[in-house]
Enzyme design. Structure first.
Site, PDB file in Angstrom:
ATOM      1  N   THR A 299      27.074  33.365  37.560  1.00 29.22           N
ATOM      2  CA  THR A 299      28.440  33.583  37.618  1.00 29.22           C
ATOM      3  C   THR A 299      28.833  33.137  36.249  1.00 29.22           C
ATOM      4  OG1 THR A 299      28.508  32.865  40.051  1.00 29.22           O
ATOM      5  CG2 THR A 299      30.632  33.017  38.558  1.00 29.22           C
TER       6      THR A 299
ATOM      7  N   ASP B 184      31.842  37.471  38.789  1.00 26.04           N
ATOM      8  CA  ASP B 184      31.251  36.960  39.634  1.00 26.04           C
ATOM      9  C   ASP B 184      30.365  38.256  39.982  1.00 26.04           C
ATOM     10  OD1 ASP B 184      29.764  36.205  42.289  1.00 26.04           O
ATOM     11  OD2 ASP B 184      31.392  36.842  43.519  1.00 26.04           O
TER      12      ASP B 184
ATOM     13  N   HIS C  41      41.139  44.745  47.422  1.00 25.24           N
ATOM     14  CA  HIS C  41      39.936  44.781  47.328  1.00 25.24           C
ATOM     15  C   HIS C  41      39.241  44.563  48.613  1.00 25.24           C
ATOM     16  CE1 HIS C  41      35.635  43.400  46.263  1.00 25.24           C
ATOM     17  NE2 HIS C  41      35.857  42.544  46.832  1.00 25.24           N
TER      18      HIS C  41
ATOM     19  N   GLU D 138      37.455  38.367  38.211  1.00 27.58           N
ATOM     20  CA  GLU D 138      38.095  37.244  39.009  1.00 27.58           C
ATOM     21  C   GLU D 138      38.720  36.152  38.091  1.00 27.58           C
ATOM     22  OE1 GLU D 138      36.098  35.437  42.308  1.00 27.58           O
ATOM     23  OE2 GLU D 138      34.780  36.947  42.766  1.00 27.58           O
TER      24      GLU D 138
ATOM     25  N   GLU E  12      32.305  41.344  39.308  1.00 21.79           N
ATOM     26  CA  GLU E  12      33.498  41.159  40.130  1.00 21.79           C
ATOM     27  C   GLU E  12      34.545  40.376  39.122  1.00 21.79           C
ATOM     28  OE1 GLU E  12      32.851  39.162  43.843  1.00 21.79           O
ATOM     29  OE2 GLU E  12      32.423  41.190  44.727  1.00 21.79           O
TER      30      GLU E  12
ATOM     31  N   ARG F 156      24.726  44.494  45.109  1.00 19.66           N
ATOM     32  CA  ARG F 156      25.308  45.197  46.319  1.00 19.66           C
ATOM     33  C   ARG F 156      24.129  45.492  47.578  1.00 19.66           C
ATOM     34  NH1 ARG F 156      30.086  42.721  45.959  1.00 19.66           N
ATOM     35  NH2 ARG F 156      31.242  43.579  44.022  1.00 19.66           N
TER      36      ARG F 156
ATOM     37  N   LYS G 249      24.431  36.954  44.944  1.00 23.99           N
ATOM     38  CA  LYS G 249      25.449  36.076  44.343  1.00 23.99           C
ATOM     39  C   LYS G 249      25.167  35.122  43.374  1.00 23.99           C
ATOM     40  CE  LYS G 249      29.268  38.511  46.219  1.00 23.99           C
ATOM     41  NZ  LYS G 249      30.244  39.146  45.601  1.00 23.99           N
TER      42      LYS G 249
ATOM     43  N   GLN H 255      22.814  42.000  48.700  1.00 23.79           N
ATOM     44  CA  GLN H 255      23.928  41.648  49.751  1.00 23.79           C
ATOM     45  C   GLN H 255      24.165  42.159  50.914  1.00 23.79           C
ATOM     46  OE1 GLN H 255      27.819  41.792  47.600  1.00 23.79           O
ATOM     47  NE2 GLN H 255      28.944  40.691  48.916  1.00 23.79           N
TER      48      GLN H 255
ATOM     49  N   ASP I  77      33.823  30.642  46.372  1.00 23.02           N
ATOM     50  CA  ASP I  77      34.427  31.938  45.793  1.00 23.02           C
ATOM     51  C   ASP I  77      35.214  32.641  47.147  1.00 23.02           C
ATOM     52  OD1 ASP I  77      34.976  33.876  43.926  1.00 23.02           O
ATOM     53  OD2 ASP I  77      33.605  35.044  44.882  1.00 23.02           O
TER      54      ASP I  77
ATOM     55  N   GLU J 256      34.004  49.633  44.086  1.00 19.80           N
ATOM     56  CA  GLU J 256      35.039  50.136  44.382  1.00 19.80           C
ATOM     57  C   GLU J 256      35.328  51.271  43.331  1.00 19.80           C
ATOM     58  OE1 GLU J 256      38.466  47.123  45.165  1.00 19.80           O
ATOM     59  OE2 GLU J 256      36.733  46.085  44.227  1.00 19.80           O
TER      60      GLU J 256
HETATM   61 MN    MN Z   1      33.431  37.238  44.135  1.00 17.05          MN
END
Ligand code: MN
Length: 413
Positions: free
Chosen positions: A236, A212, A115, A182, A180, A216, A232, A219, A108, A337
């Site tokens: 997915t 994804d 971003h 993607e 996420e 947080r 993560k 992470q 990934d 975000e």
């Molecule tokens: Mn990602």
């Protein structure tokens, strides 16, 4: 052009013809097989007698690896534009749509400058948002291939170590579950290495939408200095229809200018950005809408990067674009975000607010390419359908003690 009735505005026009794997529900006992989607139907490639050794497999891997695989789509187009054979079609309602690929390696990336800049500002507010390497190579990490799931699979809220005020990590369900937005690219053809960006279309079979899912808080604690890992790897999600590079070719455009110019191994002469519209809904409320063409690093450069050291890649490998965010606040491709790490919650249509995802929430991503304007449904769309998933609560680790609640129901007892 085709005898199949395609609803106006369908993602799955005759110009698209993506591959998928389905199990027909009737008659009982049918085996999974490769199909080509058109409108609300799927052409059964086995029934149509098209490359049965490749199309009767439970995944697309062998078809993607074979040079004959690309020929399958054009033979399907001939069937769909020739004499009507309704007996070779399945209505989508009559099939189970399966994960189309046995994923090999999964990498990934982190290739949206908007971003990466937003995350830099959130995580390191007093420093340059982009680290020094960011404009020199497409930053990425190795993900967990075995937990890639098809759209519709629920996501269970993961547990992990989250630090308390004393900095000591405690195992708990994430309080910062995120998505996420993607685009995922799937490798085809024979195993290869040291791929030049301008040869990317010989090695990329097609693309899917990719979510994804990310935790947080987990992470933030684990990624010091390596990661992401457990934040993560729990799941997915990808969309089930593999849109081929042939169908996407009319939508390849020049990417944004790169400054400084990257090393020659990352230099491309051909246009490898993809003019694709993307959006995300949370419980039916549209919360972001952006365009894929603005990605700083292209899939061709990503493929060149993951093979420049001599590592090989082959059919079934998946690489993700990285979160797709645009330059404005309404184009942010993740909750961290959109809510600025939870400090500015967003409001949904039902009046409720979210900092991150709650149990029961459903995240749905859609994407399409179109030569018409954004809302013009008259032109042939090359769409991806959707990737969707609903959040399930973390299963309880210990069964409740049978006497614990009883004792508290007796006041003064
Ligand atoms: Mn990602």
């Amino acid at each position: 052009m085709t005898w199949v009735r395609v609803p106006p505005g369908s993602d799955f026009s005759f110009d698209n013809l993506p591959f998928g794997i389905v199990r027909p529900l009737r008659p009982a006992g049918m085996s999974p097989r490769a199909v080509i989607r058109i409108g609300d139907h799927a052409l059964d490639l086995v029934a149509a007698g098209i490359a049965p050794a490749l199309t009767s497999q439970p995944t697309l891997n062998q078809l993607m690896a074979s040079r004959a695989g690309r020929d399958v789509r054009s033979r399907a187009a001939d069937v769909l534009s020739g004499p009507e054979r309704a007996d070779w079609l399945h209505a989508l309602a009559d099939v189970e749509v399966l994960l189309p690929i046995s994923i090999g390696d999964y990498v990934d990336f982190y290739s949206s400058i908007h971003h990466a800049t937003n995350l830099g500002r959130i995580m390191r507010p007093n420093a340059e948002p982009l680290l020094a390497n960011w404009r020199q190579l497409p930053v990425g990490y190795h993900g967990r291939a075995g937990t890639v799931a098809v759209s519709g699979t629920p996501v269970t809220r993961p547990e992990g170590l989250v630090p308390g005020a004393d900095g000591v990590g405690q195992l708990m369900p994430t309080a910062a579950l995120d998505f996420e937005l993607e685009v995922g690219f799937l490798v085809g053809g024979p195993r290869a290495t040291r791929i030049s960006p301008d040869e990317a279309d010989e090695h990329v079979f097609g693309a899917v939408l990719l979510n994804d899912w990310s935790a947080r808080d987990i992470q933030g604690f684990e990624s010091q200095p390596l990661g992401p890992n457990l934040a993560k790897s729990f799941m997915t999600s990808i969309s089930p229809w593999v849109v081929t590079i042939e169908a996407l070719r009319p939508f390849l455009v020049d990417p944004p200018a790169q400054q400084p110019e990257p090393d020659p191994y990352l230099h491309a002469r051909r246009p490898w950005a993809l003019d694709m519209h993307l959006d995300v809904e949370l419980n039916g409320t549209r919360i972001t809408e952006t365009d894929f063409a603005g990605m700083y690093w292209t899939f061709a450069q990503q493929l060149a990067h993951i093979t420049v050291n001599g590592a090989t890649t082959g059919a079934g490998d998946l690489f993700g674009s990285g979160t797709v965010s645009g330059p404005t606040a309404s184009e942010r491709g993740s909750m961290i975000e959109l809510t600025w790490r939870g400090t500015q919650p967003i409001t949904l249509a039902d009046g409720s607010t979210r900092a991150f995802l709650d149990d029961g929430d459903t995240v749905t991503m859609r994407g399409y390419c179109s030569t018409g304007s954004r809302d013009d449904d008259s032109s042939g769309r090359v769409g991806f359908g959707e990737v969707t998933g609903t959040v399930l609560a973390t299963p309880s680790r210990n069964p409740p003690r049978p006497d614990a609640s009883v004792g508290h129901t007796e006041p003064g007892g």
